[in-house]
Design a protein around this motif. Structure first.
Motif, mmCIF file in Angstrom:
data_model
loop_
_atom_site.group_PDB
_atom_site.id
_atom_site.type_symbol
_atom_site.label_atom_id
_atom_site.label_comp_id
_atom_site.label_asym_id
_atom_site.label_seq_id
_atom_site.Cartn_x
_atom_site.Cartn_y
_atom_site.Cartn_z
ATOM 1 N N VAL A 198 2.690 9.250 -6.203
ATOM 2 C CA VAL A 198 3.377 10.518 -5.954
ATOM 3 C C VAL A 198 4.481 10.733 -6.987
ATOM 4 O O VAL A 198 4.616 11.820 -7.575
ATOM 5 N N ASN A 199 5.274 9.690 -7.231
ATOM 6 C CA ASN A 199 6.350 9.802 -8.213
ATOM 7 C C ASN A 199 5.815 10.061 -9.620
ATOM 8 O O ASN A 199 6.455 10.738 -10.425
ATOM 9 N N SER A 200 4.641 9.513 -9.912
ATOM 10 C CA SER A 200 4.084 9.662 -11.258
ATOM 11 C C SER A 200 3.658 11.088 -11.551
ATOM 12 O O SER A 200 3.711 11.539 -12.691
ATOM 13 N N PHE A 201 3.226 11.827 -10.516
ATOM 14 C CA PHE A 201 2.665 13.148 -10.756
ATOM 15 C C PHE A 201 3.552 14.295 -10.280
ATOM 16 O O PHE A 201 3.161 15.459 -10.390
ATOM 17 N N LYS A 202 4.742 13.980 -9.751
ATOM 18 C CA LYS A 202 5.656 15.055 -9.381
ATOM 19 C C LYS A 202 6.199 15.750 -10.623
ATOM 20 O O LYS A 202 6.404 15.121 -11.656
ATOM 21 N N ARG A 203 6.417 17.047 -10.503
ATOM 22 C CA ARG A 203 6.947 17.803 -11.634
ATOM 23 C C ARG A 203 8.365 17.384 -11.980
ATOM 24 O O ARG A 203 8.747 17.357 -13.146
ATOM 25 N N LYS A 204 9.155 17.067 -10.968
ATOM 26 C CA LYS A 204 10.526 16.637 -11.189
ATOM 27 C C LYS A 204 10.761 15.302 -10.498
ATOM 28 O O LYS A 204 10.209 15.052 -9.431
ATOM 29 N N PRO A 205 11.574 14.429 -11.104
ATOM 30 C CA PRO A 205 11.857 13.145 -10.460
ATOM 31 C C PRO A 205 12.526 13.340 -9.108
ATOM 32 O O PRO A 205 13.399 14.199 -8.950
ATOM 33 N N PRO A 231 14.760 11.293 -6.584
ATOM 34 C CA PRO A 231 15.502 10.046 -6.326
ATOM 35 C C PRO A 231 15.145 9.410 -4.988
ATOM 36 O O PRO A 231 15.016 8.181 -4.901
ATOM 37 N N ALA A 232 14.971 10.225 -3.946
ATOM 38 C CA ALA A 232 14.664 9.686 -2.622
ATOM 39 C C ALA A 232 13.327 8.953 -2.632
ATOM 40 O O ALA A 232 13.207 7.839 -2.088
ATOM 41 N N LEU A 233 12.309 9.536 -3.261
ATOM 42 C CA LEU A 233 10.994 8.907 -3.298
ATOM 43 C C LEU A 233 10.984 7.676 -4.193
ATOM 44 O O LEU A 233 10.300 6.686 -3.905
ATOM 45 N N ILE A 234 11.737 7.721 -5.271
ATOM 46 C CA ILE A 234 11.822 6.560 -6.159
ATOM 47 C C ILE A 234 12.508 5.396 -5.457
ATOM 48 O O ILE A 234 12.071 4.245 -5.540
ATOM 49 N N LEU A 235 13.576 5.683 -4.721
ATOM 50 C CA LEU A 235 14.264 4.630 -3.970
ATOM 51 C C LEU A 235 13.397 4.130 -2.816
ATOM 52 O O LEU A 235 13.423 2.931 -2.479
ATOM 53 N N ALA A 236 12.614 5.023 -2.202
ATOM 54 C CA ALA A 236 11.697 4.597 -1.148
ATOM 55 C C ALA A 236 10.646 3.648 -1.717
ATOM 56 O O ALA A 236 10.297 2.639 -1.082
ATOM 57 N N TYR A 237 10.140 3.985 -2.912
ATOM 58 C CA TYR A 237 9.199 3.083 -3.574
ATOM 59 C C TYR A 237 9.825 1.713 -3.786
ATOM 60 O O TYR A 237 9.199 0.673 -3.518
ATOM 61 N N ALA A 238 11.064 1.694 -4.266
ATOM 62 C CA ALA A 238 11.752 0.430 -4.525
ATOM 63 C C ALA A 238 11.907 -0.386 -3.241
ATOM 64 O O ALA A 238 11.737 -1.616 -3.243
ATOM 65 N N ALA A 239 12.212 0.280 -2.125
ATOM 66 C CA ALA A 239 12.403 -0.419 -0.856
ATOM 67 C C ALA A 239 11.100 -1.064 -0.382
ATOM 68 O O ALA A 239 11.066 -2.248 -0.013
ATOM 69 N N LEU A 281 0.827 -1.205 0.000
ATOM 70 C CA LEU A 281 0.000 0.000 0.000
ATOM 71 C C LEU A 281 0.865 1.260 0.000
ATOM 72 O O LEU A 281 0.602 2.207 -0.754
ATOM 73 N N ILE A 282 1.900 1.253 0.833
ATOM 74 C CA ILE A 282 2.809 2.403 0.867
ATOM 75 C C ILE A 282 3.513 2.557 -0.478
ATOM 76 O O ILE A 282 3.681 3.672 -0.997
ATOM 77 N N GLY A 283 3.935 1.430 -1.056
ATOM 78 C CA GLY A 283 4.581 1.477 -2.360
ATOM 79 C C GLY A 283 3.662 2.036 -3.433
ATOM 80 O O GLY A 283 4.101 2.806 -4.304
ATOM 81 N N PHE A 284 2.380 1.673 -3.367
ATOM 82 C CA PHE A 284 1.416 2.197 -4.343
ATOM 83 C C PHE A 284 1.281 3.712 -4.216
ATOM 84 O O PHE A 284 1.258 4.434 -5.216
#
Length: 292
Positions: A123-130, A132-140, A115-118
């Protein structure tokens, strides 16, 4: 038309001239011209370029005038950037999954991580700029979920996770070969078909889950028996098609001088798609083993 796929819903990753990814023409003909189709070019004849101020934006090397083509500027995305970022995200997924498996975390923890990953994926999909911290958090968090669910499947269907990993690798390699040899052509028709199939698949899976929760049993029966095999196969094929769209996004981003930070977006898109394919493979292998 803007895509619902996280990979194509960001700024330049859209199409207004009829083709997927950066307004590029079909891949058989190569990238579009620097002015009409390149969202990173200094001049635009259609929509404003969100990267018009990027000092590194320029046409692909094979379209530049003169015999000398300048080297890739340090501010532009390269294939090495994409490979490195993808290695980091997928590596973190694997490490988190292995830790969750070894720790034998309960299934509830896995679903909480999912659920947290979703949420992080949205959030990552709709952020104006990538980010890295949120993308790596998603991966974790996605890795924790995969570790828990893989252990659960392995206890009931021995060896299913390893078979799913091998299947995911085989599908990825096959799509890459077919994309590079132009057997798969990512154009407007391809993108519309894939997005329609993806939306239909997700909605049908949601209805199946809702019926299962309310009425118990297997819901509509889309995850068991012959219907489960058919549904799982369709899921893998949709994932493979989205993976081809990921490859198109990366190819166009490099060709048109996307900023280096966009390599994180490309890595995120690849990770989401590979996780999708793995989960569908895992369910498919479990059904096939159960039918033996």
């Amino acid at each position: 038309m803007r895509s619902s796929n996280p990979v194509f819903s960001r700024r330049g990753f859209s199409r207004t001239g009829g083709y997927a990814g950066f307004d590029a023409p079909p891949q058989a003909g190569g990238p579009a011209t620097a002015t009409a189709g390149n969202p990173y070019a200094q001049q635009q004849t259609t929509a404003p370029n969100p990267y018009a101020t990027n000092p590194y934006a320029q046409a692909p090397a094979d379209q530049q005038q003169g015999a000398y083509a300048p080297p890739v500027a340090p501010g532009r995305m390269t294939m090495d950037d994409v490979v490195a970022k993808t290695g980091m995200t997928l590596g973190l997924v694997v490490i988190a999954a292995a830790a969750a498996w070894i720790a034998e975390l309960p299934i509830g923890v896995g679903f909480a991580a999912a659920l947290i990953g979703f949420v992080l994926a949205m959030v990552n999909s709709f952020k104006r700029k990538p980010s890295p911290a949120l993308i790596l958090a998603y991966a974790a968090f996605e890795g924790v979920f995969l570790g828990v669910i893989s252990q659960y499947f392995n206890e009931r269907w021995s060896g299913a996770p390893m078979q799913a990993v091998l299947g995911t690798m085989a599908v990825s390699a096959g799509v890459l070969v077919m994309y590079k040899t132009r057997i798969i052509r990512v154009n407007a028709r391809f993108q519309r078909f894939v997005l329609a199939a993806l939306i239909g698949f997700v909605l049908l899976a949601a209805v199946n889950l809702l019926v299962a929760v309310i009425g118990g049993g297997d819901g509509l029966g889309l995850r068991t028996g012959g219907m489960g095999i058919l549904f799982g196969t369709i899921g893998v094929l949709i994932g493979a098609a989205v993976l081809a769209m990921n490859f198109k996004q990366i190819e166009d981003g490099i060709a048109y001088g996307a900023p280096k930070e966009e390599s994180w977006l490309a890595a995120f898109g690849l990770t989401v798609t590979l996780v999708w394919i793995y989960l569908e493979m895992l369910r498919l292998v479990a059904i096939l083993q159960g039918n033996d």
